[in-house]
Design an enzyme around this catalytic site. Structure first.
Site, mmCIF file in Angstrom:
data_model
loop_
_atom_site.group_PDB
_atom_site.id
_atom_site.type_symbol
_atom_site.label_atom_id
_atom_site.label_comp_id
_atom_site.label_asym_id
_atom_site.label_seq_id
_atom_site.Cartn_x
_atom_site.Cartn_y
_atom_site.Cartn_z
ATOM 1 C CB SER A 169 -0.938 -0.051 1.207
ATOM 2 O OG SER A 169 -1.911 0.946 1.114
ATOM 3 C CG HIS B 208 -5.548 -1.987 -0.022
ATOM 4 N ND1 HIS B 208 -5.120 -1.657 -1.297
ATOM 5 C CD2 HIS B 208 -4.825 -1.215 0.823
ATOM 6 C CE1 HIS B 208 -4.174 -0.728 -1.211
ATOM 7 N NE2 HIS B 208 -3.977 -0.448 0.061
ATOM 8 C CG ASP C 74 -6.951 -2.894 -3.814
ATOM 9 O OD1 ASP C 74 -7.679 -2.228 -3.042
ATOM 10 O OD2 ASP C 74 -5.706 -2.929 -3.730
#
Lengths: 266, 425
Positions: free
Chosen positions: A95, A245, A217
């Site tokens: 991320s 995610h 996602d």
């Protein structure tokens, strides 16, 4: 400054093997890697750490000045690499940490052998032809929520509420650290994360890079994965058969396999 | 599943019903399916990837969706606001994966008419016989009232934080009036000071100053008011300005303290007398412009330390001396010395010597401090304050009181009227 204590750095796995550093994103801490780390530790020397302000990092080292942009976190990553002195390593960033890795690798390419960007997004906000997946208003709404109401509360309350007496093995560690952040710190990290725009940094990456995206996602949609792939010269793209995610939790085997294959690629 | 429905008292097995406990006919209408559909909370079952597999009527009614719009098509996170979706992806879903359950997390649902419904969400993962996760069961409770209450709490907390900031600003501003922002330069003298604040939101009780009186003379003082906070600040402020005014009218140190004593002695505060400990000193430049003559008077304050050019260090004897302000005719002690090139005069408050540095909370103490001072001599005012600041930092938590330092030295390079004496080896 004790970097190992500041970032709660943990080194495990096969000594002398290729070094793989795993960096968690906004929300939780190094525990996020617990389903993937064992498979990596068999082959590699694995470095885990918490960003300052997350997990069991030394929060006294946190300041809003240093950590209100991703540069502060990138400095920390560079600092950990230098402190460990294990030679060039593969940085796996999940991320927002994928962009932290990009910044660190652009700044100090000699410290990095390879980059793995797991569900990366260089910018969350739509801008002209670029589709980040969110409007400015959406991000404002998130930040407003964080600033004023429940998100901060939940983060504070979560450790109390989520005690799990029937499974003591999860007890202490999880209830005390996992996903818990001071709402004040979370707010600053959320701003740094969701208002960042690192699109211009992508073409500057010179180390071999793998982009591993999730098939579904909502935070980093596939268009964004394709954008990152197109912007980083010579990068590879793999789409993991996972939803959400956090593929390292929802599809740990596949995620580990992708990392292993890329690290071992010559 | 018992088609008969719920038990009324929750304790008796179903068989007991036949033994004389008649069940109200309305309860016979209750069944599990109806309870699921019309429960007073929302029920949702999703696949491990979040896709909606089953949903109850209550939740459909709350959201304004038809069942076929959701089942098999939508994901749980689709029902959330954007903020909630991001929170779900970054916190909720990872926790659920790792812990197998998440309890009582506050999120907001988005209804088809655009309204938002605050809910408390609890999810558990149902596993098959081999422990493999099968699906996620989620319960959603209407949390509108609770949210209002939380907002009120949050508002109160923010207000408290703002008040605290105001208090800190006030304390900091007041503090700045009690110690000089910078030491005024004195020709031929180096001076340095340090103040360690034990607390950011309370005004400390230590004070010091160095100020010109007449050509060639300067006054200085170091004092400590018992306690801290507003009460101490009143005394500190009175003491500081009285000392400066008294020194102008008659700079003889013992008289300055006598004047302060009279001023404080006339004040009481909630039946407590105003008092403090002080060393007051008068600096007079030597006639050859090198070095200073120093006259000191002490009232109950830790003695000053002279760090000499020759490497010796010792306390200046201003022993005893009564607290200033307690009795009408307090007696003070005096001392004089010549501050020569290479000498450093050091004043401090007892936060330093009373810091708890031992394993069992023993205090740092006068002896250890004198040893430390000896190790510094000869030094300069900035050098001494630097070394002592580092010493204070090393005390960490053990330094629990405000501590002030004031050092004055004559630079060793000043035109030497007489030999300074080499350090004895």
């Amino acid at each position: 400054m004790d970097v190992r204590k500041r970032n709660r750095v943990r080194v495990s796995g096969r000594a002398g093997g290729p070094v793989v550093m795993l960096a968690h994103g906004f929300g939780c801490d190094q525990n996020l890697w617990r389903l993937v780390a064992p498979a990596l530790e068999v082959r590699f020397q694995v470095v885990l750490f918490d960003h300052v302000g997350a997990g069991r990092s030394d929060t006294s080292a946190w300041s809003p000045e240093r950590y209100s942009t991703l540069d502060g976190y990138a400095q920390d990553v560079v600092g950990i690499c230098e402190e460990l002195g294990l030679g060039p390593l593969t940085f796996v960033g999940h991320s927002v940490s994928s962009m932290i890795g990009v910044l660190a690798a652009v700044q100090e390419p000699a410290l990095f052998e390879k980059l793995v960007l797991l569900t990366p997004s260089p910018s969350y906000i739509d801008d002209g032809d670029y589709r980040g997946g969110f409007s400015e208003q959406d991000i404002d709404e998130l930040l407003e929520s964080l600033d004023s109401n429940y998100l901060g509360w939940s983060a504070t309350m979560a450790p109390v509420i989520m005690g799990n007496p029937e499974r003591p093995e999860l007890g202490e560690e999880l209830t005390n650290s996992f996903c818990r952040t001071d709402p004040k710190i979370a707010r600053v990290f959320a701003r740094a994360t969701f208002l960042s725009d690192n699109r211009a940094d992508l073409p500057k990456v010179t180390v071999p890079t793998l982009i591993a995206e999730s098939a579904r996602d909502t935070i980093a949609p596939r268009e964004v994965g394709a954008f990152v792939h197109a912007q980083i010269p010579g990068s590879e793209l793999v789409t993991l058969d996972s939803t959400g995610h956090c593929p390292q939790l929802s599809a740990p085997e596949e995620t580990a396999e992708a990392i292993i294959a890329f690290v071992q690629e010559s | 599943m018992h088609p008969g429905g719920d038990r009324t008292d929750g304790s008796r097995p179903a068989e007991d019903r036949d033994q004389g406990f008649p069940v109200p006919s309305a309860l016979l209408e209750e069944n599990a399916e109806d309870l699921y559909e019309n429960a007073p909370c929302g029920y949702l079952s999703t696949l491990m990837d979040g896709r909606i597999a089953k949903v109850n009527g209550t939740l459909l009614k709350w959201l304004g969706h038809r069942r076929e719009e959701l089942v098999g098509h939508k994901y749980f996170s689709d029902l959330l606001t954007i903020g909630g979706r991001l929170y779900h992806e970054t916190h909720f879903a990872p926790l659920l994966r790792i812990q197998g359950e998440v309890n009582g997390v506050a999120l907001e649902l988005k209804a088809t008419d655009g309204t938002r419904l605050p809910v408390l969400v609890t999810s558990t993962v149902k596993r098959d016989e081999d422990g493999e996760p099968l699906l996620i069961r989620t319960t959603l409770l209407d949390a509108r009232d609770r949210r209002t209450y939380e907002r009120e709490l949050l508002r109160a907390r923010q207000e408290a934080e703002r008040d605290r900031e105001r208090l800190q600003r006030l304390a900091t501003t007041l503090q700045r009036t009690l110690i000089p922002p910078a030491i005024q330069p004195v020709p031929g003298l180096e001076a340095a000071a340090h103040y360690h604040f034990a607390s950011t939101d309370e005004v400390g009780g230590d004070f010091y100053d160095l100020f010109p009186l007449a050509p060639g003379t300067w006054g200085f003082f170091m004092g400590d008011v018992r306690g801290k906070g507003a009460d101490a600040a009143v005394v500190t402020s009175l003491a500081r300005y009285t000392l400066r005014a008294a020194a102008v009218s008659d700079p003889v140190p013992v008289k300055v303290l006598a004047n302060l004593n009279t001023a404080l002695n006339h004040q009481v505060q909630e039946d407590e007398p105003f008092f403090c400990t002080v060393i007051f000193g008068l600096l007079t430049a030597e006639e050859n412009d090198v070095g200073f003559h120093v006259a000191l008077a002490g009232g109950g304050h830790p003695p000053a330390v002279l760090l000499q050019a020759d490497g010796n260090a010792g306390y200046l004897p201003t022993p005893g001396g009564q607290l200033v302000g307690v009795v009408p005719d307090a007696q003070f002690t005096t001392a004089t010395l010549d501050l020569r090139p290479g000498d450093t005069l050091l004043l401090y408050t007892d936060g330093l010597t009373e810091a708890r540095t031992g394993n069992r909370g023993e205090r740092y103490g006068d002896e250890a401090f004198l040893d430390f001072a000896r190790s510094l001599a000869p030094t300069t005012a900035p050098g001494a304050v630097r070394a002592l600041t580092a010493l204070l930092d090393s005390f960490g938590e053990g330094l629990d009181d405000d501590t002030a330092l004031l050092a004055m030295s004559v630079p060793p390079g000043e035109r030497l009227g007489r030999p300074t004496g080499a350090k004895h080896s």
